[in-house]
Design an enzyme around this catalytic site. Structure first.
Site, PDB file in Angstrom:
ATOM      1  N   GLY A 237       0.809  -1.216   0.000  1.00 42.20           N
ATOM      2  CA  GLY A 237       0.000   0.000   0.000  1.00 42.20           C
ATOM      3  C   GLY A 237       0.836   1.257   0.000  1.00 42.20           C
ATOM      4  O   GLY A 237       0.392   2.320   0.430  1.00 42.20           O
ATOM      5  N   LEU A 238       2.079   1.134  -0.518  1.00 40.91           N
ATOM      6  CA  LEU A 238       2.901   2.316  -0.780  1.00 40.91           C
ATOM      7  C   LEU A 238       3.200   3.129   0.468  1.00 40.91           C
ATOM      8  O   LEU A 238       3.326   4.359   0.410  1.00 40.91           O
ATOM      9  CB  LEU A 238       2.248   3.173  -1.876  1.00 40.91           C
TER      10      LEU A 238
ATOM     11  N   CYS B   7      -1.594   3.140  -9.550  1.00 39.28           N
ATOM     12  CA  CYS B   7      -2.245   3.456  -8.286  1.00 39.28           C
ATOM     13  C   CYS B   7      -3.536   4.191  -8.592  1.00 39.28           C
ATOM     14  O   CYS B   7      -3.725   4.724  -9.675  1.00 39.28           O
ATOM     15  CB  CYS B   7      -1.320   4.253  -7.385  1.00 39.28           C
TER      16      CYS B   7
END
Ligand SMILES: Cc1cc2nc3c(=O)[nH]c(=O)nc-3n(C[C@H](O)[C@H](O)[C@H](O)COP(=O)(O)OP(=O)(O)OC[C@H]3O[C@@H](n4cnc5c(N)ncnc54)[C@H](O)[C@@H]3O)c2cc1C
Ligand SMILES: Cc1cc2nc3c(=O)[nH]c(=O)nc-3n(C[C@H](O)[C@H](O)[C@H](O)COP(=O)(O)OP(=O)(O)OC[C@H]3O[C@@H](n4cnc5c(N)ncnc54)[C@H](O)[C@@H]3O)c2cc1C
Ligand SMILES: Cc1cc2nc3c(=O)[nH]c(=O)nc-3n(C[C@H](O)[C@H](O)[C@H](O)COP(=O)(O)O)c2cc1C
Ligand SMILES: Cc1cc2nc3c(=O)[nH]c(=O)nc-3n(C[C@H](O)[C@H](O)[C@H](O)COP(=O)(O)O)c2cc1C
Ligand code: FES
Ligand code: FES
Lengths: 308, 261, 308, 261
Positions: A77-78, A135
């Site tokens: 999730g970056l 994303c």
């Protein structure tokens, strides 16, 4: 005709002068400093760091990964420290390595992408921006920037306007054909392309009947995706002339060489770092050995050498 | 830090499906501290399989041992490892337990394979304490002789009452904290529920508890962010610590437990 | 509340009455007759046969396959006897099995799809048509019918007009999101959906620097694609209400059950047949055991039971 | 047809990197005919790995043997197989060689592991003949004693001249066809180039040649169409035969050779 004993390994990827064609895939090598305790990172052609957005970002809840046949699915999730945090915490150390640094950037709006690019533009030691377009585009209802050529072009153009650094969009693999995306990216100003990112995937725990990942969906990486990525790299190389950084399931020199033959100028080692941190160095050595064995003077002879 | 090809010296079954694996790995055994772990590549799994983390059980004279339980396809495969085979290890990893200054009395609390790092800890702490050990049944109680050999008293609890007190190890802890005069310092490794209970008790009592967390890992070295744990920062905020690199040991007050889901 | 000792395994997939939810994936089970020497094919929920077009078709030159981590890439090229050949050579035997037969059909034009459908429509023993849309649309310059929702809808509609049999488009996995394709197919008249087909992929022999497959490109199948297919099945099940036949990397009951939980009504075993021909039977038994163990009265309780 | 779990009775190295694997597989050994093969699932490869085809070398008294060469990851892994281990086999597969009626004189031509099915064939043919055997060097000549034990004369050729005539086995064939009076019938198994040469010679001579093709396979039973070979049909047309099911043995005149690429 004697081949040189030490073939030329240096490549130029859209303005990044790399001493060899091997970098690491964003998110699989932290911020460079973590693996510096394990391998001589100064030997890498470049270091590509984990995705950065404007502000610090917490990422997803746990579990963030699951092992599957031939690879893993991740939904980190970056998570990251944001632009300022990254520059402050990591760039001093990264600069010491004397290796080009490619910063992977993302945002949830065109403005955010552009702003992140602008802030990194004049940071000493940053050599290029890799744009993660896999994303969610929050404005467009969460659809990804990377799966529509027009959206892709708009992100690339937005970043292009705000930086003089080489701009390298990183394309998503879950598309019918790579050609239109590669062309859209290059027309919008991309200096090079990275491909590919992970393939969207899902795992279910059949005993609890729940998704394994807290985020439900994640990205498949590793050996399982190599041959899919190889086709995409080949298609992209047929479609555009800019250099390509290829990634997806590189576990040794074999896969890296296949990518180069298909048309890549450089390659990035991803998931394999977790299993064997020496993989990028083995890949460098393996490419050199291959060139010597095949009496090639330079790695550039390998790029796009597929006989069809 | 070293990535070692370690030779399997001995590989023997223990009680309750546990196994002891002794490896020749001087480069890791030398610097290893209690509570640290190794990240092991399991021979026989496909070459693309992830490594598995295991606590260091013993590290002396160039040898490193782990104790493990067969729970899934990796440990099943590991159980077939022949003596003489080479295993790739990364380590020593993680922060490990603090070795304290001897002013507190160490109380070690272990469940299942969680006792493995506690044996190593007991061998290195400057002062003797007690080990409280729990498990489902007698077969899950490991390393009792190790503690006895070190001169540490062992108290046991089993859920089925097949050995020691019937019930959870945390009941032993309750009793222990009530009855002792010495300033206790807790060191725990085991299932999540046990760690929470130990942590809560320590906070209530006002003593410190060092808890070794068991998060699933990928890289094991702090690069991938698969193993994060939210922790309090000194400034009153929180941050996402990496269990593999910033842990696996955290003091109970640091940890921001997530709601049991 | 006592669960029945023998849970209900029968399902109805868009009009096909299957005695259990397990069929085989087109192209991995020949025309049913080949594996009849090896397993009791009468136990299958349905038999899905290899892709048929109007006339006999030679397929691709050799090599037509390559083994890769977690699976294989094939470029058989849809070799087949054509509609008449299929009906004459295989249907008599297939009818004897007393199992629904799903015929996988393809063409390179809308007319061909429609014509194949019409010719199979009244053949006794044929229970449904699975439409393979992952083949080149010759009119549209070779792009696949399956990677554009409008093209997909036109094929489904063309087939729908010419047959009363259940129509089951088989969707391609190399798309950004399955929802639009699932909706387009259902709106055009699909009674059920099959997903997914293989993922386009490529392999290169680095010593000769040639593609391994004579056709250069092939389709990745096997364990490597399971979790990608699982996500697509989940997304399709969220998007539409028609039954789904799920496939991709089923090697045992575990993967089949995950597909059912994600929303599939039936599953198909593909590549695993080559490795263990008893796989479909093991999957049937494994699903039944799971239902008993979890005290479920019917396999339909499993369909779409994901807790999120 | 049976899918057997066969127990490894014996597994021994031979010369030149070849190995002999003896398996207990009565259900396959019983009906097996020369030229047929088994499709073997290699233990130790990941469970999703494809099977590998191997010719039947011997089949008697419930035992089935194969001879194989280590050439890739599957056969490398196979070479580590322990005696007593179970192996999954499908077979007997394919058509096999015709056993002829004794009116012709069998001339067997084998290269490398291609001699394996020819041993089995020699043991079942109604009439003795000769075996012409070729290989890169002496280590590649296999099963000479087998043929001698059956009372078959063996002529050998090696490319490096380390045993027998220097050169290709096809030179032996040339000489043989020129010198013999008997009506020869050829049976060949080996590399593609050898098969082509044998086939061409047979057609030129007017004798029959049964050639066992070595195509890469997936299913091994005729379902996947990965192993096709274009063959002439009696009507003057061609069709795509499946080497695994319609072959692996074809008469030289049937085969439509593709242009050497
Ligand atoms: C710091 C640390 C120390 C550990 N020390 C020990 C030890 O001394 N002895 C011991 O027996 N086990 C220990 N474990 C747990 C051990 O790592 C797992 O039992 C093992 O990874 C299971 O692998 P598997 O393939 O058999 O199980 P599977 O469930 O098939 O594994 C699938 C995946 O889940 C991960 N996983 C599964 N269970 C756990 C778990 N409990 N913790 C972390 N990851 C898990 C695996 O690493 C793998 O990536 C430790 C874990 C951590 C994080
Ligand atoms: C009918 C038949 C009979 C055979 N009999 C024998 C025998 O008796 N002894 C023996 O040593 N070998 C025999 N082979 C060849 C044997 O199947 C291959 O050597 C083996 O599959 C190689 O596997 P690998 O994993 O070691 O090689 P890899 O090259 O790693 O295999 C990769 C893939 O290619 C296939 N492959 C590679 N080489 C061959 C080949 N020469 N022929 C067919 N497929 C191949 C494999 O099956 C696998 O799918 C026979 C092949 C056929 C078709
Ligand atoms: C744990 C993990 C984290 C990742 N994080 C990022 C990221 O932050 N930004 C990005 O563009 N790609 C990210 N990726 C994708 C990789 O950079 C790479 O494109 C992909 O993993 C394919 O390569 P591989 O098969 O060699 O891993 C991540 C991958 C993994 C496995
Ligand atoms: C050798 C082979 C041939 C195939 N032929 C067809 C075909 O003719 N028509 C079709 O729709 N799909 C075909 N497929 C795709 C499968 O039906 C299935 O969708 C795919 O293989 C995914 O399932 P799996 O991973 O279980 O194999 C073929 C797949 C393989 C491996
Ligand atoms: S496992 Fe990668 S950061 Fe902890
Ligand atoms: S290998 Fe499948 S048809 Fe021959």
């Amino acid at each position: 005709m004697n081949a040189p004993v030490t073939p030329e390994m240096a490549v130029n990827v859209g303005g990044i002068a790399m001493r060899n064609p091997v970098t690491v895939a964003s998110g699989t090598f932290g911020y460079g400093v973590e693996y510096a305790e394990w391998i001589d990172v100064r030997r890498l052609g470049a270091i590509t760091v984990k995705g950065i957005r404007l502000e610090a970002w917490p990422g997803n809840p746990l579990p963030r990964h699951v092992e599957v046949p031939g690879g893993m699915i991740n939904a980190i999730g970056l998570q990251g420290p944001g632009v300022a945090g990254f520059i402050g915490q990591y760039m001093p150390r990264l600069r010491e390595f004397g290796v080009p640094v490619i910063v992977n950037i993302w945002g949830t709006s065109l403005d955010e992408y552009a702003e992140v690019a602008a802030r990194l533009s004049d940071v000493p030691g940053v050599s290029a921006l890799e744009i993660n377009v896999s994303c969610p585009n929050v404005k467009a209802g969460g659809a990804s920037f990377g799966t529509d050529p027009a959206a892709l072009a708009s992100v690339v153009a937005a970043v292009r306007r705000r930086t003089k650094l080489p701009v390298i969009p990183k394309l998503a693999p879950n598309v019918p054909a790579m050609g239109p995306f590669a062309r859209a990216a290059v027309e919008a100003g991309a200096d090079a392309l990275s491909l590919t990112n992970t393939i969207p995937a899902m795992a279910i725990d059949i005993e609890t009947r729940r998704p394994v990942l807290a985020n439900r969906i994640g990205g498949l990486s590793g050996a399982a995706i190599h041959h899919v990525a190889l086709k995409h790299v080949y298609d992209a190389a047929q479609a555009v002339k800019v250099p390509i950084i290829a990634m997806g399931g590189i576990f040794g020199a074999r896969e890296a060489i296949a990518f180069l033959i298909a048309g890549a100028t450089a390659v990035a080692v991803g998931t394999a770092n977790f299993i064997d941190p020496t993989t990028p160095l083995r890949v460098i050595d393996g490419i050199r050995d291959y060139l010597i064995r095949h009496r090639m003077a330079s790695v550039s002879e390998l790029t796009g050498s597929l006989q069809t | 830090m070293p990535i070692c090809d370690a030779i399997t010296l001995k590989h023997v079954p223990l009680t309750g499906g546990y196994r002891l694996l002794r490896l020749q790995a001087p480069a890791i055994a030398g610097p290893a501290r209690p509570g640290q772990f190794v990240h092991l590549r399991i021979p026989g799994l496909e070459p693309t399989a992830l490594r598995r983390p295991f606590s260091i059980y013993r590290a002396e004279a160039g040898e490193l041992s782990i104790l493990y339980k067969r729970v899934g396809r990796g440990t099943e495969m590991l159980a077939t490892l022949q003596e003489g085979t080479t295993v790739s290890l990364m380590g020593p990893l993680g922060n490990g337990f603090p070795l304290t200054d001897g002013t507190t009395k160490p109380v070690l609390i272990g469940g299942g394979y969680g006792v493995a790092p506690l044996v190593f800890l007991a061998s290195r702490l400057p002062r003797k304490g007690v080990i409280l050990m729990g498990g489902r049944s007698a077969g899950d109680l490991l390393c009792i002789e190790d503690f006895e050999a070190l001169g540490w008293p062992v108290e046991t609890a089993t859920e089925d009452g097949s050995r020691g007190t019937r019930g959870y190890v945390t009941a032993l802890l309750e009793r222990h904290l009530e009855s002792t005069d010495a300033a206790p310092e807790l060191f725990a490794c085991g299932p999540d529920g046990m760690l929470r209970a130990v942590g809560a008790r320590a906070i209530a009592t006002g003593c410190r508890a060092w808890l070794s967390l068991d998060h699933h890992m990928v890289c094991g070295i702090g690069a991938c962010l698969a193993c994060i744990q939210k922790v309090h920062t000194p400034g009153g905020g929180t941050r996402l610590a990496r269990v593999c690199k910033d842990g696996p040991v955290f003091e109970a007050r640091e940890i921001v437990w997530k709601e049991p889901s």
